[in-house]
Design an enzyme around this catalytic site. Structure first.
Site: not given
Ligand code: GDP
Ligand code: IMO
Ligand code: MG
Length: 427
Positions: A13, A16, A40-41, A223, A298, A414
């Site tokens: 999270d 990415k 969840g991206h 991840q 996410t 952002g």
């Molecule tokens: P990922 O799994 O690495 O793609 O990240 P996620 O989407 O799960 O979580 C990142 C969260 O941060 C999402 O809600 C994005 O919309 C948000 N986000 C990404 N970059 C920024 C940033 O620079 N600032 C803020 N405030 N939010 C961001």
């Molecule tokens: P993105 O790509 C954050 C965590 C789960 C749990 C552990 C094992 O959005 O960054 P699993 O279902 O993979 O066997 O769960 O890994 N986990 C994540 N945490 N972002 C993710 O993906 C994750 N994918 C798995 O919360 O702790």
């Molecule tokens: Mg994510």
């Protein structure tokens, strides 16, 4: 040969999805190389806000080809509903391909993930319960079913028959639950086959041809490094490797064919699920970061555990991935804080250590050693040029770079695509 891999450098999270969506403008191919719908991206661009689970985050550009690589475990139902949702929002998914070598998540993987988590009680990993771990277990146990098996329904039957027989023994005899029906699963997967077959192919051939034409390729990790089965907080992690090394294995490229490894770090630390997190803040600052940053999972909507940037963990991440540059995301989330801390070492058993321990039992006992920097207390979300960041924000970024041991090429301020400071272009 412009090939870059985007790697989550913490506990996932990191942002990415946002970074890949932004960089994909110049990429001909975007390839997801690991994980499954545990990811969840989030992407926020002129088409709206999207939360992608399996579809590569480059899907929004008309000229970009999206590949779900062999390293991914694919739940066909999730992908089909994601495609439907994207199409209903006017996103064209006709350039999406699936590696014939990607393993499929089957209903019994999801059942077993849930049963195993329940049976662990307070030692549960906190998985997403999407069947990810059990699907990777079957891959290495050689009992998995792959996307390519959907191309021939007799092969699918031959693969499913012994696999389900074995799994039903475990489900009924070990866990005392109800057996799953072969007919239901088989007919459901035949239906998926009818819909997904046109997308399934040998994607390594496509990528090799792209390299011959000198087209740019972006490899999208899922991840983060601290969830890696080797280098993460074992056993509190996931079951596929989010690492730079797996960008090769999970896509079918060789190590010498990738020339940039971008580590994505948040400007602080978050984690969902169980396991040690030395800089976790269980106080009002942790709550404030969660609220400013809207730090909720996410996929599962679980509140993310929030804390200060952990440089001990970051140095491990840099060391075992060889990042060529880093992206620092969510800097704006710290905009309101008067003081900001960075964890530079851990105190454990009367000693101060600077290297991230392998053992989660030791990590649980680690007390963070902090250095403190002044906050900038100014909004950064509209800034696009590094020198225009408040001097104290520049100082914080510089300190992160020093302590990670890697320059930053991107700073995200952002969630929207354009809310990015580009210091050095990747392509
Ligand atoms: P990922 O799994 O690495 O793609 O990240 P996620 O989407 O799960 O979580 C990142 C969260 O941060 C999402 O809600 C994005 O919309 C948000 N986000 C990404 N970059 C920024 C940033 O620079 N600032 C803020 N405030 N939010 C961001
Ligand atoms: P993105 O790509 C954050 C965590 C789960 C749990 C552990 C094992 O959005 O960054 P699993 O279902 O993979 O066997 O769960 O890994 N986990 C994540 N945490 N972002 C993710 O993906 C994750 N994918 C798995 O919360 O702790
Ligand atoms: Mg994510």
């Amino acid at each position: 040969m412009p090939v870059a891999a985007v790697i989550g450098a913490q506990w996932g999270d990191e942002g990415k999805g946002k970074i890949v969506d932004m960089l994909a403008e110049k990429a001909r191919y975007v390839v997801r190389f690991s994980g499954g719908d545990n990811a969840g991206h989030t992407v926020v661009n002129p088409l709206g806000e999207f939360k992608l689970r399996l579809t590569p985050s480059g899907i929004f550009y008309p000229s970009t080809i999206s590949i779900i690589g062999n390293g991914v475990v694919l739940n066909p139902a999730v992908l089909l509903s994601e495609i439907e949702e994207l199409n209903s929002r006017k996103v064209d998914t006709s350039r999406l391909y699936i590696s014939d070598r990607a393993h499929l998540i089957m209903p019994y993987h999801i059942v077993i993930d849930g049963i195993e988590e329940d049976s662990l009680g307070d030692k549960a990993i906190g998985t997403t319960r999407k069947g990810i771990g059990p699907a990777y277990v079957d891959k290495v146990a050689r009992t998995g079913i792959r996307a390519g098996d959907l191309l021939d329904k007799e092969v699918l039957r031959e693969r499913l028959t012994p696999a389900l027989e074995h799994k039903n023994k475990i489900i009924t005899k070990v866990f005392g639950k109800k057996a799953l029906s072969f007919d239901e699963i088989y007919s459901q997967y035949c239906e998926y086959a009818d819909r997904l077959s046109p997308l399934i192919c040998d994607t390594t051939v496509m990528l090799a041809a792209a390299l011959d034409r000198n087209e740019s390729i972006l490899l999208e990790g899922a991840q983060g490094v601290l969830l890696d089965p080797d280098f993460g907080t074992y056993p509190y992690g996931t079951s596929s490797s989010p690492m730079a090394g797996n960008a090769c294995l999970g896509s079918g490229l060789g190590p010498n064919q990738i020339n940039h490894f971008l580590g994505v770090f948040k400007a602080f630390q978050t984690r969902v699920g169980a396991g040690p997190m030395p800089t976790e803040l269980k106080d009002e600052i942790g709550d404030a970061i969660r609220e400013y940053g809207q730090e909720y999972g996410t996929v599962t909507r679980r509140p993310r555990r929030c804390g200060w940037f952990d440089a001990v963990a970051a140095r491990l991440s840099k060391r075992v991935n060889g990042f060529t540059s880093v992206a620092i995301t969510r800097l704006d989330v710290l905009d309101k804080l008067a003081r900001i801390k960075i964890c530079t070492g851990y105190k454990v058993n009367g000693e101060t250590i600077e290297n991230f321990p392998a053992s989660s039992a030791i990590l649980e006992k680690c007390q963070p050693v902090y250095e403190e920097l002044p906050g900038w207390e100014k909004p950064t979300g509209n800034i696009r040029i590094y020198k225009e960041l408040p001097p104290k924000a520049q100082r914080y970024v510089k300190r992160l770079e020093e302590i990670i041991g890697c320059p930053s090429s991107l700073i995200s301020v952002g969630k929207r695509r354009e809310q990015t400071i580009v210091r050095k272009s990747i392509f």
